[in-house]
Design a protein around this motif. Structure first.
Motif, PDB file in Angstrom:
ATOM      1  N   ILE A  12      76.258 -54.337  35.174  1.00  0.00           N
ATOM      2  CA  ILE A  12      77.398 -54.176  34.278  1.00  0.00           C
ATOM      3  C   ILE A  12      78.490 -53.387  34.991  1.00  0.00           C
ATOM      4  CG2 ILE A  12      78.216 -53.192  32.098  1.00  0.00           C
ATOM      5  CD1 ILE A  12      75.325 -53.357  31.061  1.00  0.00           C
ATOM      6  N   GLY A  13      79.725 -53.837  34.841  1.00  0.00           N
ATOM      7  CA  GLY A  13      80.840 -53.109  35.420  1.00  0.00           C
ATOM      8  C   GLY A  13      82.106 -53.311  34.610  1.00  0.00           C
ATOM      9  N   HIS A  14      83.135 -52.550  34.972  1.00  0.00           N
ATOM     10  CA  HIS A  14      84.414 -52.624  34.262  1.00  0.00           C
ATOM     11  C   HIS A  14      85.531 -52.137  35.170  1.00  0.00           C
ATOM     12  CE1 HIS A  14      84.517 -48.241  33.746  1.00  0.00           C
ATOM     13  NE2 HIS A  14      83.211 -48.334  33.508  1.00  0.00           N
ATOM     14  N   LYS A  27      88.255 -49.817  36.593  1.00  0.00           N
ATOM     15  CA  LYS A  27      88.531 -48.377  36.562  1.00  0.00           C
ATOM     16  C   LYS A  27      90.043 -48.178  36.450  1.00  0.00           C
ATOM     17  CE  LYS A  27      86.969 -44.210  38.882  1.00  0.00           C
ATOM     18  NZ  LYS A  27      86.154 -43.693  39.976  1.00  0.00           N
ATOM     19  N   LEU A  63      80.766 -49.829  26.397  1.00  0.00           N
ATOM     20  CA  LEU A  63      81.373 -51.062  26.896  1.00  0.00           C
ATOM     21  C   LEU A  63      82.563 -51.527  26.079  1.00  0.00           C
ATOM     22  CD1 LEU A  63      78.145 -53.012  27.845  1.00  0.00           C
ATOM     23  CD2 LEU A  63      79.741 -51.829  29.350  1.00  0.00           C
ATOM     24  N   SER A 108      81.263 -50.479  39.191  1.00  0.00           N
ATOM     25  CA  SER A 108      79.965 -51.064  38.884  1.00  0.00           C
ATOM     26  C   SER A 108      79.123 -49.959  38.253  1.00  0.00           C
ATOM     27  CB  SER A 108      79.320 -51.598  40.169  1.00  0.00           C
ATOM     28  OG  SER A 108      78.091 -52.213  39.879  1.00  0.00           O
ATOM     29  N   TRP A 109      78.937 -50.034  36.948  1.00  0.00           N
ATOM     30  CA  TRP A 109      78.397 -48.918  36.176  1.00  0.00           C
ATOM     31  C   TRP A 109      76.879 -48.828  36.143  1.00  0.00           C
ATOM     32  CZ3 TRP A 109      76.791 -49.468  30.643  1.00  0.00           C
ATOM     33  CH2 TRP A 109      76.324 -48.254  30.127  1.00  0.00           C
ATOM     34  N   GLU A 164      87.376 -53.936  28.490  1.00  0.00           N
ATOM     35  CA  GLU A 164      87.022 -54.980  29.452  1.00  0.00           C
ATOM     36  C   GLU A 164      85.749 -54.612  30.190  1.00  0.00           C
ATOM     37  OE1 GLU A 164      89.856 -56.877  32.240  1.00  0.00           O
ATOM     38  OE2 GLU A 164      91.272 -55.527  31.243  1.00  0.00           O
ATOM     39  N   TYR A 165      84.875 -55.575  30.406  1.00  0.00           N
ATOM     40  CA  TYR A 165      83.684 -55.374  31.202  1.00  0.00           C
ATOM     41  C   TYR A 165      83.100 -56.720  31.576  1.00  0.00           C
ATOM     42  CZ  TYR A 165      81.564 -56.207  26.665  1.00  0.00           C
ATOM     43  OH  TYR A 165      81.233 -56.756  25.457  1.00  0.00           O
ATOM     44  N   TYR A 191      87.449 -51.543  40.648  1.00  0.00           N
ATOM     45  CA  TYR A 191      86.451 -51.976  39.672  1.00  0.00           C
ATOM     46  C   TYR A 191      85.231 -51.071  39.823  1.00  0.00           C
ATOM     47  CZ  TYR A 191      83.520 -55.154  36.963  1.00  0.00           C
ATOM     48  OH  TYR A 191      82.708 -55.698  36.006  1.00  0.00           O
TER      49      TYR A 191
END
Length: 147
Positions: A53-55, A57, A33, A64-65, A36-37, A62
């Motif tokens: 949790i996402g960040h 790309k 992480l 979503s991880w 940015e996230y 974006y």
């Protein structure tokens, strides 16, 4: 209630989701992480029951991880609330689409994504249908739902 959370809070929930196999340590999650996230957590009566949790790309997409809901709080709409909150935040932040990967071994997640108009973009095959990685994408132009 859905709110912005911390890595530690997300990891606390992560440890209570058996399907995720605890494949990450807290430090490994923190390392992934960097940059940015957005970390979202779901609470029911002050108990952490879900996370997402996402960040970014890139400038328009974006990713979503990782996310999940503890077994006792599934089928109560928690995952749907996390998804809607994340989508609205991502759209209001100027991204044009959101992407996510899942696997056949997570049928509830696949149903949630399809129900929410995520489209299959690609499938990675590994010789075992349970491990196939399915890439989804959703254009954010028409999201207007509120939680």
């Amino acid at each position: 209630m859905i709110r912005v959370g911390t890595v530690e809070e997300a990891y606390e929930v992560f440890l209570n989701i058996p399907e995720l196999d605890r494949y990450l340590s807290l430090q490994e999650m923190k390392d992934k992480l960097s940059g940015e996230y957005l970390i979202l957590v779901a609470e029911v009566e002050e108990l952490l029951v879900g996370f997402k949790i996402g960040h970014p790309k890139n400038n328009t997409e974006y990713y979503s991880w990782l996310g999940g809901v503890v077994p006792t709080y599934r089928h109560a709409g928690v995952a749907q609330e996390l998804l809607i909150f994340q989508e609205n935040w991502v759209k209001s932040s100027g991204f044009k689409c959101i992407s996510v990967k899942s696997m056949n071994r997570f049928p509830s997640m696949l149903r949630l994504l399809i129900k929410n108009s995520y489209k299959i973009k690609e499938v990675e095959f590994f010789g075992d249908s349970e491990r196939e990685r399915i890439h989804f994408v959703k254009a954010l132009g028409e999201i207007t739902r509120k939680i």
